[in-house]
Design a protein around this motif. Structure first.
Motif, mmCIF file in Angstrom:
data_model
loop_
_atom_site.group_PDB
_atom_site.id
_atom_site.type_symbol
_atom_site.label_atom_id
_atom_site.label_comp_id
_atom_site.label_asym_id
_atom_site.label_seq_id
_atom_site.Cartn_x
_atom_site.Cartn_y
_atom_site.Cartn_z
ATOM 1 N N ILE A 128 -4.754 0.264 -2.770
ATOM 2 C CA ILE A 128 -5.003 -1.121 -3.141
ATOM 3 C C ILE A 128 -4.979 -1.219 -4.664
ATOM 4 O O ILE A 128 -5.253 -0.250 -5.373
ATOM 5 C CB ILE A 128 -6.354 -1.669 -2.617
ATOM 6 N N PHE A 171 0.350 -3.109 6.188
ATOM 7 C CA PHE A 171 -0.995 -3.385 5.667
ATOM 8 C C PHE A 171 -2.035 -3.268 6.778
ATOM 9 O O PHE A 171 -1.803 -3.670 7.920
ATOM 10 C CB PHE A 171 -1.050 -4.793 5.066
ATOM 11 N N ARG A 172 -3.206 -2.716 6.400
ATOM 12 C CA ARG A 172 -4.326 -2.598 7.329
ATOM 13 C C ARG A 172 -5.623 -2.793 6.537
ATOM 14 O O ARG A 172 -5.888 -2.048 5.581
ATOM 15 C CB ARG A 172 -4.325 -1.226 8.014
ATOM 16 N N ASP A 173 -6.362 -3.825 6.875
ATOM 17 C CA ASP A 173 -7.604 -4.146 6.164
ATOM 18 C C ASP A 173 -7.383 -4.274 4.659
ATOM 19 O O ASP A 173 -8.237 -3.879 3.858
ATOM 20 C CB ASP A 173 -8.679 -3.078 6.443
ATOM 21 N N GLY A 174 -6.225 -4.809 4.290
ATOM 22 C CA GLY A 174 -5.921 -5.017 2.875
ATOM 23 C C GLY A 174 -5.309 -3.812 2.182
ATOM 24 O O GLY A 174 -4.827 -3.933 1.059
ATOM 25 N N TRP A 175 -5.328 -2.664 2.827
ATOM 26 C CA TRP A 175 -4.752 -1.445 2.244
ATOM 27 C C TRP A 175 -3.254 -1.391 2.550
ATOM 28 O O TRP A 175 -2.836 -1.629 3.681
ATOM 29 C CB TRP A 175 -5.409 -0.197 2.823
#
Length: 533
Positions: free
Chosen positions: A380, A399-403
């Motif tokens: 990030i 993307f996963r949880d903003g990462w």
């Protein structure tokens, strides 16, 4: 009674997200040093004032003659040239989005990129008439061509005119950075003006601190990708850019240009750096002006790294970063590069997190793993792209949880230094155990006769998959000798079942060894048909 709107954290509602148009870097450099040398290619040379005036002229023409509007995509098909850099800044100044293609791609591939990006205008080198014809959009030529007016003529006609510099916000796209397409079709990573301003600042802070107009940068890689980002950074500090005079890569000529222009920065990839270091001309070259020889795009094997350090001195800077993160994930600065192995030497690391960037090693569920455990490298920070253009499926996967999920595997040590194991797609499973080719390749390369190697997983009826090592030898060596050499250095399940010897490994247009191309070559030679299924 109407409830008041919830006040944002900190009690401040943003009143503006406007940022500087990236083309302003050029204006600032021209104001500071108008008569200084900006661009050099062979006998041609532009000052900063000339570079600025030509960019203004082309931007004015794009707006007034070709109707370029803010957000319009501009495709570029060209090998490196001065006009390519002019066109990049002119596109931004006029409000367009820069869409450079890998100039070695076929007309059909570039036509697909043009359609996928929605480009309505094309800038094409005169050497590529078939590409211009295949794309079927309004085209301007770098040089004399029968498929469109020349950028040089248009520039001369509009010289002295000023465009309306486009007003941009932080999240306004400026560049569609196409991935290399190692799996499936290339995807357009959307880079923005605000993101790129951060990237330029970060490159100056982490890769090349202290650059001034006294420095010079030699371009030895295509401006369509990482080298273009690198040169944007040079413009921000008024560093002169030297382009190779022809498309042909000549090591002796590279060192002549380094000596002539007192080149202090270069951006390259490990395979090209290896070629530079090992060439006979390097022994007599004057490399004393070099400050930062930056390499990225793939990890550098330890033996090659040591040879480069002993040849060029302590000037190597490594960074790890995908196009989607605009090269901003880690840095291994010059002072952390050691030619000799010792108790404090971090062998095999690609460095620590870049300024403003956070890295996590995550498992398949997105949980952070402790130091030493291998998982997916996730990132990030302000250098991460805005997403893939019109590709919700790819965005959902990336993307996963903003990462941002890089698809690369690795681990971090207690101090936060990252070690890349390889691409998730490169890993294979042999007898139930994960095998990471990079570790095996490092060991094979310590044999003095091996100059290049790639290890791939191949189907096997007993173990599921086994490793094949495709080697390039600089001296005679047999498969049996190499197997005996590597055996004490690796666990038994990691030992390649076969060692093949080729004259050279196929490489991408950016000089990188890609497993996809090697697998395709194995198939073309009928070798995979011989492997038991």
């Amino acid at each position: 009674m109407t409830e008041p709107a919830t006040e944002p954290a900190g009690g401040v509602i943003p009143v503006s997200t406007r940022v500087m148009n990236l083309a302003t870097f050029l204006t600032q450099a021209a104001r500071r040093d108008p008569d200084g040398i900006a661009l050099v290619m062979g006998e041609a040379c532009w000052t900063w004032a000339e570079f600025e005036a030509r960019t203004d002229a082309l931007a004015h023409a794009l707006q007034t003659r070709f109707g370029l509007q803010k957000g319009d995509r501009v495709m570029c098909q060209s090998q490196n040239c001065m006009e390519m850099m002019q066109a990049m800044f002119a596109t931004w100044r006029a409000g367009g989005i820069w869409v450079p293609a890998n100039f070695r791609q076929t007309p059909e591939e570039v036509a697909w990129l043009t359609e996928a990006s929605g480009a309505r205008l094309m800038l094409c080198n005169a050497a590529f008439p078939d590409h211009a014809a295949a794309c079927g959009v309004t085209t301007l030529a770098f040089g004399a061509a029968d498929f469109g007016p020349s950028v040089q003529a248009i520039t001369a006609e509009h010289l002295g005119s000023r465009p309306q510099v486009a007003v941009v916000d932080r999240d306004d796209p400026c560049w569609f950075f196409f991935t290399s397409g190692t799996t499936g079709r290339p995807k357009a990573s959307v880079l923005t003006h605000g993101q790129m301003a951060f990237v330029v600042t970060n490159h100056l802070a982490d890769l090349m601190p202290g650059l001034t107009g006294e420095d010079a940068s030699l371009v030895v890689a295509p401006l369509s990708h990482g080298a273009g980002v690198h040169q944007l950074t040079q413009v921000a500090r008024g560093v002169k850019t030297v382009l190779l005079p022809t498309e042909r890569f000549d090591v002796a000529q590279v060192w002549d240009l380094v000596r002539e222009w007192r080149v202090s920065t270069m951006f390259t990839v490990p395979t090209i750096l290896k070629l530079l270091v090992e060439h006979p001309a390097t022994a007599g070259a004057d490399t004393s002006s070099l400050r930062y020889v930056i390499y990225a795009g793939a990890p550098m094997y330890r033996v090659d790294q040591q040879r480069a350090l002993r040849t060029l001195g302590k000037v190597l800077v490594q960074y790890f970063g995908l196009g989607e993160c605009t090269g901003n994930i880690t840095v291994l600065p010059a002072h952390l590069h050691d030619a000799e192995d010792g108790p404090t030497t971090r062998i095999g690391t690609c460095g620590h997190a870049r300024t403003g960037i956070e890295i996590q090693i995550q498992d398949d569920q997105g949980r952070e793993l402790p130091p030493g455990q291998t998982g997916e490298i996730c990132v990030i920070g302000p250098a991460v792209f805005a997403g893939y253009y019109r590709n919700p499926q790819a965005n959902a996967k990336a993307f996963r949880d903003g990462w941002f999920r890089t698809g690369d595997l690795g681990h971090m040590d207690e101090a936060g230094f990252l070690y890349i194991t390889g691409r998730e797609s490169d890993m294979f499973i042999s007898g139930g155990s994960n095998v990471y080719p990079r570790e095996i390749e490092e060991k094979i390369l310590t044999h003095p006769a091996i100059s290049e190697v790639a290890v791939l997983g191949v189907p096997d009826p007993l173990w599921g998959e086994v490793g094949w090592a495709i080697c390039v030898a600089s001296a005679p060596v047999t498969e049996e000798e190499l197997a005996a050499f590597v055996a004490p250095k690796l666990s038994r399940y990691k030992l390649p079942k076969r060692f093949l010897f080729w004259d050279g490994l196929p490489k991408s247009a950016y000089g990188k060894i890609t497993k996809k191309m090697i697998r395709e070559e194995l198939e073309a030679r009928g070798l995979l048909e011989q492997a038991p299924a």
